[in-house]
Design a protein around this motif. Structure first.
Motif, PDB file in Angstrom:
ATOM      1  N   PRO A   1     -10.623  21.149  -0.300  1.00 45.66           N
ATOM      2  CA  PRO A   1     -11.964  20.760   0.159  1.00 45.66           C
ATOM      3  C   PRO A   1     -12.241  19.262   0.058  1.00 45.66           C
ATOM      4  CG  PRO A   1     -12.099  21.623  -2.063  1.00 45.66           C
ATOM      5  CD  PRO A   1     -10.642  21.724  -1.661  1.00 45.66           C
TER       6      PRO A   1
ATOM      7  N   SER B   1     -20.441  21.297   0.200  1.00 41.50           N
ATOM      8  CA  SER B   1     -20.158  21.055   1.610  1.00 41.50           C
ATOM      9  C   SER B   1     -21.455  20.727   2.334  1.00 41.50           C
ATOM     10  CB  SER B   1     -19.480  22.279   2.246  1.00 41.50           C
ATOM     11  OG  SER B   1     -19.036  21.969   3.549  1.00 41.50           O
TER      12      SER B   1
ATOM     13  N   ASP C   1     -15.054  24.615   4.293  1.00 38.66           N
ATOM     14  CA  ASP C   1     -14.952  25.191   2.948  1.00 38.66           C
ATOM     15  C   ASP C   1     -16.238  25.918   2.544  1.00 38.66           C
ATOM     16  OD1 ASP C   1     -12.305  23.899   2.414  1.00 38.66           O
ATOM     17  OD2 ASP C   1     -13.506  22.085   2.574  1.00 38.66           O
TER      18      ASP C   1
END
Length: 354
Positions: free
Chosen positions: A67, A103, A140
């Motif tokens: 990520p 994210s 992610d």
């Protein structure tokens, strides 16, 4: 990267739902790479676009599965653009330490960038907010514990922080051509959220964050193209047909020469763009747009030509060539298509209007 992201590790992680190796992530954090863009007062390295581009090239060359783009690049860039002091103090030290995966969710149906019309909405409820809507292509999203969501309010677009395990959040993994980048669809139904930054500034904040993060993406594309070119050149020197290496045949020579030209140009474009962003050049948006368009096309061309150089073996699942082509195809659409970036470049230099 050579030790921690060999082909065997890449294939193993693509077969998982999250594409995440906690041990490698902790090692990256200990090296200061996860906190590369995070200010020193929050436990990071306080580096900039040039350093990010260097790291991204090596990660792209190794097809690192993890990520990094979402957590280590997009989120710090977003919080920096929002100027959110309290949120940065609460979140960034945890990211730098490798303790938090986060994210950003902004894309919706039909748009890989910030959509022209934002369907996801947020409304004030008591002292907090609730978010309702759907976001696609969230990097992610199945792994993130915290997601920053672009949503529309009565006062305009804004960014909201939503805990992934909060009620009203549904995560659906997406099947994409690039198995090395895990993407999800996030559905929000009155999910509790907190406002990040100012109401009405969401589009500008997201746009600035995506531009800053694009430095990492073009670096990855340039690094991937460089690795693929080396792969093709090595094969052309060691694969024999009719008693001679295939690299001695004119057709293969021409393909390798074209790959070299595209790769070197992509590396130059990516590095120039990172330097332009680092010094805040007046032309940085145009420079970045042109680099994004060129690096996207170059990586796809080099990855596809690599398969041609390898011949029959290049088309097989067992050969790594297709992994790079898949990454190239995915990256070319991730933050906007090459045609979108070319149009943006023309707008920036005044050659066309919106």
């Amino acid at each position: 990267m050579a030790k921690r992201s060999p082909e065997s590790a890449v294939r193993a992680l693509t077969a998982t739902d999250t594409g995440f190796d906690p041990a490698v992530w902790q090692e990256l954090a200990a090296m200061g790479l996860v906190g590369l863009l995070i200010p020193e007062e929050h436990g990071g390295a306080g580096a900039g676009p040039i350093e990010l581009g260097i790291v991204a090239e090596e990660m792209g060359a190794a097809l690192l599965v993890g990520p990094y783009l979402s957590t280590a690049v997009l989120v710090p860039s977003l919080l920096a653009a929002a100027g959110e002091v309290d949120e940065s103090a609460a979140v960034l030290p945890r990211i730098a330490a490798g303790e938090l995966i986060a994210s950003v969710a902004f894309a919706e149906d039909g748009s890989a960038r910030v959509p022209a019309t934002i369907a996801t909405c947020a409304r004030a409820v008591g002292d907090g907010w609730q978010v309702t809507g759907c976001k696609n292509f969230v990097l992610d999203g199945g792994l993130a514990e915290l997601v920053y969501v672009l949503a529309l309010t009565d006062a305009g677009p804004a960014v909201f922080a939503v805990e992934a395990d909060a009620p009203g959040v549904e995560v659906t993994p997406l099947t994409t051509v690039d198995l090395t980048r895990k993407q999800c669809r996030l559905q929000f139904a009155d999910a509790p959220a907190r406002l990040v930054g100012q109401l009405g500034s969401g589009v500008e904040v997201l746009g600035a964050a995506l531009d800053s993060s694009a430095v990492a993406l073009v670096g990855e594309q340039a690094g991937g193209a460089r690795r693929v070119m080396d792969m093709a050149a090595e094969y052309a020197k060691t694969r024999y047909q009719f008693g001679r290496p295939i690299g001695s045949f004119q057709a293969v020579k021409h393909m390798c020469a074209d790959m070299l030209l595209e790769t070197e140009s992509a590396v130059s474009a990516a590095r120039f763009a990172s330097e332009s962003v680092a010094r805040q050049s007046p032309s940085r948006i145009a420079d970045l747009a042109l680099a994004q368009a060129y690096c996207s096309d170059a990586f796809v061309f080099v990855a596809a030509t690599n398969i041609q150089v390898h011949g029959g073996i290049g088309f097989t699942w067992e050969h790594p060539a297709h992994l790079y082509l898949r990454r190239a195809r995915g990256d070319a659409q991730l933050l906007g298509s090459p045609s979108w970036h070319r149009e943006r470049y023309l707008q920036q230099i005044g050659a066309c209007r919106d």
